[in-house]
Design a protein around this motif. Structure first.
Motif, PDB file in Angstrom:
ATOM      1  N   GLY A  27      10.229 -49.589   5.645  1.00  0.00           N
ATOM      2  CA  GLY A  27      10.103 -49.851   4.218  1.00  0.00           C
ATOM      3  C   GLY A  27       9.154 -48.863   3.577  1.00  0.00           C
ATOM      4  O   GLY A  27       8.546 -48.039   4.256  1.00  0.00           O
ATOM      5  N   ASP A  28       9.028 -48.978   2.268  1.00  0.00           N
ATOM      6  CA  ASP A  28       8.272 -47.985   1.513  1.00  0.00           C
ATOM      7  C   ASP A  28       6.929 -48.491   1.022  1.00  0.00           C
ATOM      8  O   ASP A  28       6.675 -49.694   0.945  1.00  0.00           O
ATOM      9  N   LYS A  29       6.119 -47.535   0.698  1.00  0.00           N
ATOM     10  CA  LYS A  29       4.899 -47.721  -0.084  1.00  0.00           C
ATOM     11  C   LYS A  29       4.815 -46.478  -0.942  1.00  0.00           C
ATOM     12  O   LYS A  29       4.404 -45.421  -0.464  1.00  0.00           O
ATOM     13  N   ALA A  30       5.322 -46.586  -2.166  1.00  0.00           N
ATOM     14  CA  ALA A  30       5.441 -45.444  -3.083  1.00  0.00           C
ATOM     15  C   ALA A  30       6.364 -44.393  -2.466  1.00  0.00           C
ATOM     16  O   ALA A  30       7.508 -44.700  -2.175  1.00  0.00           O
ATOM     17  N   ASN A  31       5.864 -43.181  -2.228  1.00  0.00           N
ATOM     18  CA  ASN A  31       6.683 -42.091  -1.694  1.00  0.00           C
ATOM     19  C   ASN A  31       6.507 -41.934  -0.177  1.00  0.00           C
ATOM     20  O   ASN A  31       6.843 -40.906   0.388  1.00  0.00           O
ATOM     21  N   THR A  32       5.986 -42.956   0.460  1.00  0.00           N
ATOM     22  CA  THR A  32       5.749 -42.947   1.902  1.00  0.00           C
ATOM     23  C   THR A  32       6.599 -44.031   2.535  1.00  0.00           C
ATOM     24  O   THR A  32       6.756 -45.111   1.981  1.00  0.00           O
ATOM     25  N   VAL A  33       7.143 -43.728   3.706  1.00  0.00           N
ATOM     26  CA  VAL A  33       7.918 -44.732   4.432  1.00  0.00           C
ATOM     27  C   VAL A  33       7.223 -45.037   5.756  1.00  0.00           C
ATOM     28  O   VAL A  33       6.701 -44.147   6.415  1.00  0.00           O
ATOM     29  N   ASN A  34       7.177 -46.318   6.086  1.00  0.00           N
ATOM     30  CA  ASN A  34       6.668 -46.789   7.378  1.00  0.00           C
ATOM     31  C   ASN A  34       7.859 -47.208   8.219  1.00  0.00           C
ATOM     32  O   ASN A  34       8.702 -47.973   7.750  1.00  0.00           O
ATOM     33  N   ILE A  65      12.351 -35.496   4.561  1.00  0.00           N
ATOM     34  CA  ILE A  65      10.904 -35.710   4.541  1.00  0.00           C
ATOM     35  C   ILE A  65      10.234 -34.394   4.165  1.00  0.00           C
ATOM     36  O   ILE A  65      10.316 -33.418   4.902  1.00  0.00           O
ATOM     37  N   ASP A  66       9.581 -34.385   3.008  1.00  0.00           N
ATOM     38  CA  ASP A  66       8.894 -33.177   2.545  1.00  0.00           C
ATOM     39  C   ASP A  66       7.483 -33.064   3.117  1.00  0.00           C
ATOM     40  O   ASP A  66       6.928 -31.972   3.162  1.00  0.00           O
ATOM     41  N   GLY A  67       6.909 -34.177   3.535  1.00  0.00           N
ATOM     42  CA  GLY A  67       5.550 -34.176   4.068  1.00  0.00           C
ATOM     43  C   GLY A  67       5.541 -34.207   5.584  1.00  0.00           C
ATOM     44  O   GLY A  67       6.399 -33.614   6.243  1.00  0.00           O
ATOM     45  N   SER A  68       4.602 -34.936   6.123  1.00  0.00           N
ATOM     46  CA  SER A  68       4.426 -35.002   7.573  1.00  0.00           C
ATOM     47  C   SER A  68       4.801 -36.386   8.104  1.00  0.00           C
ATOM     48  O   SER A  68       4.892 -37.351   7.349  1.00  0.00           O
ATOM     49  N   VAL A  69       4.999 -36.439   9.421  1.00  0.00           N
ATOM     50  CA  VAL A  69       5.218 -37.706  10.113  1.00  0.00           C
ATOM     51  C   VAL A  69       4.074 -37.890  11.093  1.00  0.00           C
ATOM     52  O   VAL A  69       3.783 -37.004  11.900  1.00  0.00           O
ATOM     53  N   THR A  70       3.420 -39.035  11.013  1.00  0.00           N
ATOM     54  CA  THR A  70       2.320 -39.357  11.922  1.00  0.00           C
ATOM     55  C   THR A  70       2.717 -40.595  12.717  1.00  0.00           C
ATOM     56  O   THR A  70       3.230 -41.559  12.148  1.00  0.00           O
ATOM     57  N   ARG A  71       2.477 -40.565  14.023  1.00  0.00           N
ATOM     58  CA  ARG A  71       2.790 -41.709  14.872  1.00  0.00           C
ATOM     59  C   ARG A  71       1.493 -42.416  15.268  1.00  0.00           C
ATOM     60  O   ARG A  71       0.535 -41.786  15.706  1.00  0.00           O
ATOM     61  N   TYR A  72       1.488 -43.727  15.099  1.00  0.00           N
ATOM     62  CA  TYR A  72       0.360 -44.557  15.515  1.00  0.00           C
ATOM     63  C   TYR A  72       0.836 -45.470  16.641  1.00  0.00           C
ATOM     64  O   TYR A  72       1.851 -46.157  16.493  1.00  0.00           O
ATOM     65  N   ARG A  73       0.107 -45.468  17.738  1.00  0.00           N
ATOM     66  CA  ARG A  73       0.429 -46.366  18.849  1.00  0.00           C
ATOM     67  C   ARG A  73      -0.086 -47.767  18.530  1.00  0.00           C
ATOM     68  O   ARG A  73      -1.188 -47.931  18.014  1.00  0.00           O
ATOM     69  N   ASN A  81       4.038 -47.227  14.906  1.00  0.00           N
ATOM     70  CA  ASN A  81       4.261 -47.148  13.471  1.00  0.00           C
ATOM     71  C   ASN A  81       4.306 -45.670  13.118  1.00  0.00           C
ATOM     72  O   ASN A  81       3.342 -44.940  13.368  1.00  0.00           O
ATOM     73  N   PHE A  82       5.432 -45.236  12.579  1.00  0.00           N
ATOM     74  CA  PHE A  82       5.580 -43.872  12.106  1.00  0.00           C
ATOM     75  C   PHE A  82       5.402 -43.894  10.598  1.00  0.00           C
ATOM     76  O   PHE A  82       6.062 -44.670   9.904  1.00  0.00           O
ATOM     77  N   VAL A  83       4.515 -43.051  10.103  1.00  0.00           N
ATOM     78  CA  VAL A  83       4.268 -42.956   8.664  1.00  0.00           C
ATOM     79  C   VAL A  83       4.734 -41.584   8.216  1.00  0.00           C
ATOM     80  O   VAL A  83       4.221 -40.561   8.674  1.00  0.00           O
ATOM     81  N   ALA A  84       5.727 -41.572   7.352  1.00  0.00           N
ATOM     82  CA  ALA A  84       6.289 -40.325   6.832  1.00  0.00           C
ATOM     83  C   ALA A  84       5.899 -40.182   5.369  1.00  0.00           C
ATOM     84  O   ALA A  84       6.301 -40.999   4.531  1.00  0.00           O
ATOM     85  N   SER A  85       5.126 -39.152   5.072  1.00  0.00           N
ATOM     86  CA  SER A  85       4.682 -38.937   3.695  1.00  0.00           C
ATOM     87  C   SER A  85       5.690 -38.071   2.948  1.00  0.00           C
ATOM     88  O   SER A  85       6.421 -37.286   3.547  1.00  0.00           O
ATOM     89  N   GLU A  86       5.726 -38.269   1.643  1.00  0.00           N
ATOM     90  CA  GLU A  86       6.654 -37.541   0.781  1.00  0.00           C
ATOM     91  C   GLU A  86       8.083 -37.628   1.328  1.00  0.00           C
ATOM     92  O   GLU A  86       8.799 -36.633   1.432  1.00  0.00           O
ATOM     93  N   ALA A  87       8.487 -38.847   1.643  1.00  0.00           N
ATOM     94  CA  ALA A  87       9.760 -39.063   2.331  1.00  0.00           C
ATOM     95  C   ALA A  87      10.831 -39.719   1.472  1.00  0.00           C
ATOM     96  O   ALA A  87      11.946 -39.911   1.948  1.00  0.00           O
ATOM     97  N   LEU A  88      10.513 -40.071   0.238  1.00  0.00           N
ATOM     98  CA  LEU A  88      11.464 -40.860  -0.550  1.00  0.00           C
ATOM     99  C   LEU A  88      11.785 -40.239  -1.907  1.00  0.00           C
ATOM    100  O   LEU A  88      12.178 -40.945  -2.835  1.00  0.00           O
ATOM    101  N   ASP A  89      11.596 -38.938  -2.030  1.00  0.00           N
ATOM    102  CA  ASP A  89      11.932 -38.236  -3.267  1.00  0.00           C
ATOM    103  C   ASP A  89      11.285 -38.910  -4.481  1.00  0.00           C
ATOM    104  O   ASP A  89      11.924 -39.115  -5.511  1.00  0.00           O
ATOM    105  N   GLY A  90      10.035 -39.279  -4.332  1.00  0.00           N
ATOM    106  CA  GLY A  90       9.310 -39.949  -5.414  1.00  0.00           C
ATOM    107  C   GLY A  90       9.200 -41.445  -5.215  1.00  0.00           C
ATOM    108  O   GLY A  90       8.297 -42.084  -5.709  1.00  0.00           O
TER     109      GLY A  90
END
Length: 124
Positions: A27-34, A65-73, A81-90
């Protein structure tokens, strides 16, 4: 699928889709997807830890995904939990994408095929 003796139900010497050994939700949080991925067993968690990297997830989505993907164990679950920034075109009301809230991202990761593991990879 054959069991390799560690209780995962999946032979580590075979390719496997993530949905054969894990569950997911996103799901999203603004332009970030978890993207949450929860392993079905400890053996599946160890395999996902070795093979389902932030780079592999970023490669899967490519230019979406225009930003980065970070993985949290999340070892207590066991999951990631993978957090992808700038992933939802706004995101949300700004995006014209079909999935502006990132609800299908987990489904895409679950369909990802992980390659067979060698004995050396399992021993690391």
């Amino acid at each position: 699928m054959s069991d390799d003796g560690d209780g995962s139900g999946v032979s580590l010497g075979q390719a496997v889709r993530v949905d054969e050994i894990a569950y997911g939700r996103s799901g999203d949080k603004a332009n970030t997807v978890n993207i949450g991925i929860i392993a079905e067993s400890d053996a599946a968690y160890r395999r996902l830890d070795r093979q389902l990297t932030a780079d592999r997830v970023a490669d899967l989505f490519g230019e979406l995904i225009d930003g980065s993907v970070t993985r949290y164990r999340l070892p207590n679950l066991p999951g990631f939990n993978f957090v992808a920034s700038e992933a939802l075109d706004g995101g949300g009301q700004f995006s014209l994408r079909y999935d502006s809230q990132g609800k299908t991202y987990a489904a895409a990761v679950l369909r990802l095929e992980l390659p067979p593991e060698s004995d050396e990879e399992r021993d690391e």
